[in-house]
Design a protein around this motif. Sequence first.
Motif, PDB file in Angstrom:
ATOM      1  N   TYR A 126      -0.931 -10.967   3.696  1.00  0.00           N
ATOM      2  CA  TYR A 126       0.150 -11.014   4.659  1.00  0.00           C
ATOM      3  C   TYR A 126       0.761  -9.753   4.739  1.00  0.00           C
ATOM      4  N   LEU A 127       1.024  -9.105   3.396  1.00  0.00           N
ATOM      5  CA  LEU A 127       1.974  -8.007   3.692  1.00  0.00           C
ATOM      6  C   LEU A 127       0.965  -6.707   4.189  1.00  0.00           C
ATOM      7  N   GLN A 128      -0.127  -6.867   3.754  1.00  0.00           N
ATOM      8  CA  GLN A 128      -0.888  -5.525   3.965  1.00  0.00           C
ATOM      9  C   GLN A 128      -1.400  -5.482   5.474  1.00  0.00           C
ATOM     10  N   ASP A 129      -1.434  -6.784   6.203  1.00  0.00           N
ATOM     11  CA  ASP A 129      -1.625  -6.903   7.688  1.00  0.00           C
ATOM     12  C   ASP A 129      -0.535  -6.166   8.434  1.00  0.00           C
ATOM     13  N   ARG A 130       0.467  -6.184   7.879  1.00  0.00           N
ATOM     14  CA  ARG A 130       1.790  -5.679   8.408  1.00  0.00           C
ATOM     15  C   ARG A 130       2.118  -4.185   7.997  1.00  0.00           C
ATOM     16  N   GLY A 131       1.084  -3.508   7.426  1.00  0.00           N
ATOM     17  CA  GLY A 131       1.376  -2.132   7.378  1.00  0.00           C
ATOM     18  C   GLY A 131       1.889  -1.899   5.606  1.00  0.00           C
ATOM     19  N   HIS A 132       2.115  -2.822   4.828  1.00  0.00           N
ATOM     20  CA  HIS A 132       2.671  -2.477   3.441  1.00  0.00           C
ATOM     21  C   HIS A 132       1.787  -2.194   2.184  1.00  0.00           C
TER      22      HIS A 132
ATOM     23  N   SER B  56       9.853   4.135   1.406  1.00  0.00           N
ATOM     24  CA  SER B  56      10.326   3.689   2.574  1.00  0.00           C
ATOM     25  C   SER B  56      10.900   2.262   2.402  1.00  0.00           C
ATOM     26  N   ALA B  57      11.816   1.864   2.825  1.00  0.00           N
ATOM     27  CA  ALA B  57      12.341   0.561   2.771  1.00  0.00           C
ATOM     28  C   ALA B  57      11.203  -0.537   3.231  1.00  0.00           C
ATOM     29  N   LEU B  58      11.281  -1.776   2.590  1.00  0.00           N
ATOM     30  CA  LEU B  58      10.386  -3.166   2.735  1.00  0.00           C
ATOM     31  C   LEU B  58      11.022  -3.606   4.078  1.00  0.00           C
ATOM     32  N   THR B  59      10.453  -3.627   5.078  1.00  0.00           N
ATOM     33  CA  THR B  59      11.008  -4.402   6.243  1.00  0.00           C
ATOM     34  C   THR B  59       9.894  -5.448   6.696  1.00  0.00           C
ATOM     35  N   LEU B  60      10.730  -6.648   6.634  1.00  0.00           N
ATOM     36  CA  LEU B  60       9.953  -7.794   6.818  1.00  0.00           C
ATOM     37  C   LEU B  60      10.840  -8.661   7.528  1.00  0.00           C
TER      38      LEU B  60
END
Length: 406
Positions: free
Chosen positions: A15-21, A46-50
């Motif tokens: 899930y996080l990888q799909d959002r560029g993390h 950079s900050a973890l934006t979720l």
Amino acid sequence: MEGILTKTEKLLHSYLQDRGHTPVIKLLDKNLCQMGDLLVQSKADSALTLDEQALLTASREWPLPFGAISIANNVAHIWFDRVAAFRATLAEKEWQADARAPTAGTIYIEAPTGKEWATMSLTEFRADMLRTVVKNCFQHAGYTVVQTGEEQLADCPTANATRVKIVQQKSKAVPEQCIELLCGSVLTGSEIQNAAQYIGLRANDMQLIAQHRYGLRLPDVSKLQRLVSSLGRSAAMVDMLHTRHTHVIDMRSQQGILRNQCSSKGASFIMYNYARLASILRKHTELVEQGAGTAIPPVADIDFSLLTDPDEWLLLYAYLMRFPHTIQQTIGYGQPDGRIAPYHLLNFTLCLIKCLSKYYRRVRILTENRPRLQPVMLARLYLIRSLFDMLRVILNILDLEPVEEM
């Protein structure tokens, strides 16, 4: 044998990888109420934006849904929905062996020598113990395990199979699809001539510990002798196992013997607490049969919201939920280059017993048969019964004979 915790971890990572993390996910085991159960850090500065609400919503379809998320800078603290986690984990019973046909692959391993303890050195005893425990771990993880003689092992097929060989010294070139498990020597002096002598020595120790520390009183002499003999064997095996299998164990002096005995938190501690759980469950069964108690209902009818004690969550999250991962870690994840490490399972067991002992000494499990007290008692009994069942599985894997009365 991939548990629901690992599956949830992988879903979160995806899930996080799909959002560029590029996340690093850590399972926490301390201060869980304050710090959360999972800690997620971004590899980037950079900050973890979720979108916290979006992640909570997505997790509802996962094996272990989330209950709360807190994000500060590049770190996210995640708490599981604990009621859902209790229900899912205790319903899945992942500590049980998979009843389906083995699918993980085939393992060929040497069979124990079958020698009598009186003709066996402690090094041979240690090697035999490693063969048995490793075989049981692979079997529990869903592998087809074939035991064979040492001479026949080299001729076993390598296609879709791995050979595990216990060795005193590793080969310069390890054969393909073969794991060499180094067994360190046990150095002994004149006080210990063979395995039988050491097991007898530990049996005497266990009898004293059981009588003076745990109050063992068995009027049946033959039953006492069988129990003491069983405890002696278990103590000797735990002594061998609590040291990394690659390390030499030095028992050439009395000081060395005492130094290498895992006595205070070893076999007697495990067996006493297993017997204590058996006693609690046995007493509850008797109360139900006498009409003075309520039978434990199915998992769907248990109110797990009543399990609010921090140790109750720790027992579920750190032990019941992580048992499949511990087995995989113990067998080196089944890879030819993996590090098989049986002491991982023993350390897991000792930590579980320590937590469990603290919990049931502090929290009263069996309460009076009053309607307002029944729901929480039944929830605790369901947890205790699950822990007891998992401990029985662990003892079987470690080849330790269960003791249900001490």
